[in-house]
Design an enzyme around this catalytic site. Structure first.
Site, PDB file in Angstrom:
ATOM      1  N   CYS A   2     -15.367 -15.942 -18.423  1.00 33.61           N
ATOM      2  CA  CYS A   2     -15.950 -14.606 -18.560  1.00 33.61           C
ATOM      3  C   CYS A   2     -14.992 -13.656 -17.874  1.00 33.61           C
ATOM      4  O   CYS A   2     -14.840 -13.685 -16.650  1.00 33.61           O
ATOM      5  CB  CYS A   2     -17.328 -14.553 -17.907  1.00 33.61           C
ATOM      6  SG  CYS A   2     -18.117 -12.924 -18.013  1.00 33.61           S
ATOM      7  N   GLU A 105     -15.782 -11.812 -25.165  1.00 38.88           N
ATOM      8  CA  GLU A 105     -14.861 -12.938 -25.355  1.00 38.88           C
ATOM      9  C   GLU A 105     -13.962 -12.607 -26.539  1.00 38.88           C
ATOM     10  O   GLU A 105     -14.298 -11.749 -27.366  1.00 38.88           O
ATOM     11  CB  GLU A 105     -15.616 -14.242 -25.617  1.00 38.88           C
ATOM     12  CG  GLU A 105     -16.508 -14.716 -24.483  1.00 38.88           C
ATOM     13  CD  GLU A 105     -15.740 -15.217 -23.267  1.00 38.88           C
ATOM     14  OE1 GLU A 105     -14.487 -15.141 -23.275  1.00 38.88           O
ATOM     15  OE2 GLU A 105     -16.388 -15.669 -22.314  1.00 38.88           O
TER      16      GLU A 105
END
Length: 227
Positions: A2, A105
């Protein structure tokens, strides 16, 4: 992993979504809401201090003082490794929650990567598991910073990335913060009650989000790849 957060609500709004049942929370943060919060910046972080929920700004990134010449600054910690010698102390006494609205992402080949915004299907705030050495300000920010705890992605989420942050419900987030919870219990909590892939949706967004200086609601808006 992340590596970029959507934290577009205020700390007070995240506290309200937490439905905290203890003493009145203390909010002490100057970080502005952001649709594109990168590592290496100071972000609102929830901790429990003397049985009180506290939201303070903390540095996203951690490296132990003794590891300055040996290891890079970490922004994530793998759930599979948080009981090792490097992370165990933080798991025991440095558990925290990163409140957010989503994270980003990237997929595809280098130079052509497509960013995706990942969020709860309900579009409610996320409560992301974190550990850190917060509360003890050091000369080097990373020595008192935090990392996000990640696990293997599952189900369709693998199509977006092979790692995902551990996300709790508000109730389980409060339990993660409970100082009476042992490190072993905390690890088991993260393994057993983290929200699964079926709780999330994701959509493509503009590549502008790849620039840390970019900001604004348009960064989280769905992009029509067929248009």
């Amino acid at each position: 992993m992340c590596g970029r957060l959507d934290q577009n609500h205020t700390a007070i709004e995240y506290v309200a979504a937490m439905h905290w049942r203890g003493a009145a929370p203390r909010v002490d943060t100057r970080a502005a809401p952001s649709y594109n919060a990168p590592p290496g910046t100071w972000r609102p972080l929830m901790r429990v201090v003397d049985d009180q929920l506290v939201v303070e700004d903390a540095f996203w990134g951690y490296r132990a003082s003794w590891a300055a010449a040996k290891l890079p600054v970490s922004i994530n910690a793998r759930l599979e490794k948080i009981t090792n010698n490097y992370w165990a102390r933080l798991l025991k006494s440095g558990r925290a929650i990163v409140p957010a609205d989503g994270w980003y992402e990237w997929t595809g080949e280098k130079g052509k990567k497509q960013p995706w915004h990942i969020h709860l299907k309900t579009r409610e705030p996320l409560f992301i598991a974190a550990i850190g050495a917060c509360g003890k300000e050091r000369e080097q920010p990373a020595e008192s910073g935090f990392v996000i705890v990640t696990a293997d992605a599952e189900g369709g989420m693998v199509d977006v990335h092979d790692r995902r942050p551990i996300v709790f419900s508000a109730e389980d987030a409060a339990l993660w913060l409970d100082p009476d919870l042992s490190a072993q219990q905390a690890e088991q909590l993260a393994r057993s009650v983290a929200l699964g892939p079926d709780a999330f949706d994701w959509h493509p967004v503009a590549r502008d989000v790849g620039r840390a200086s970019s900001e604004g609601a348009h960064l989280a808006a769905q992009l029509d790849l067929l248009g």
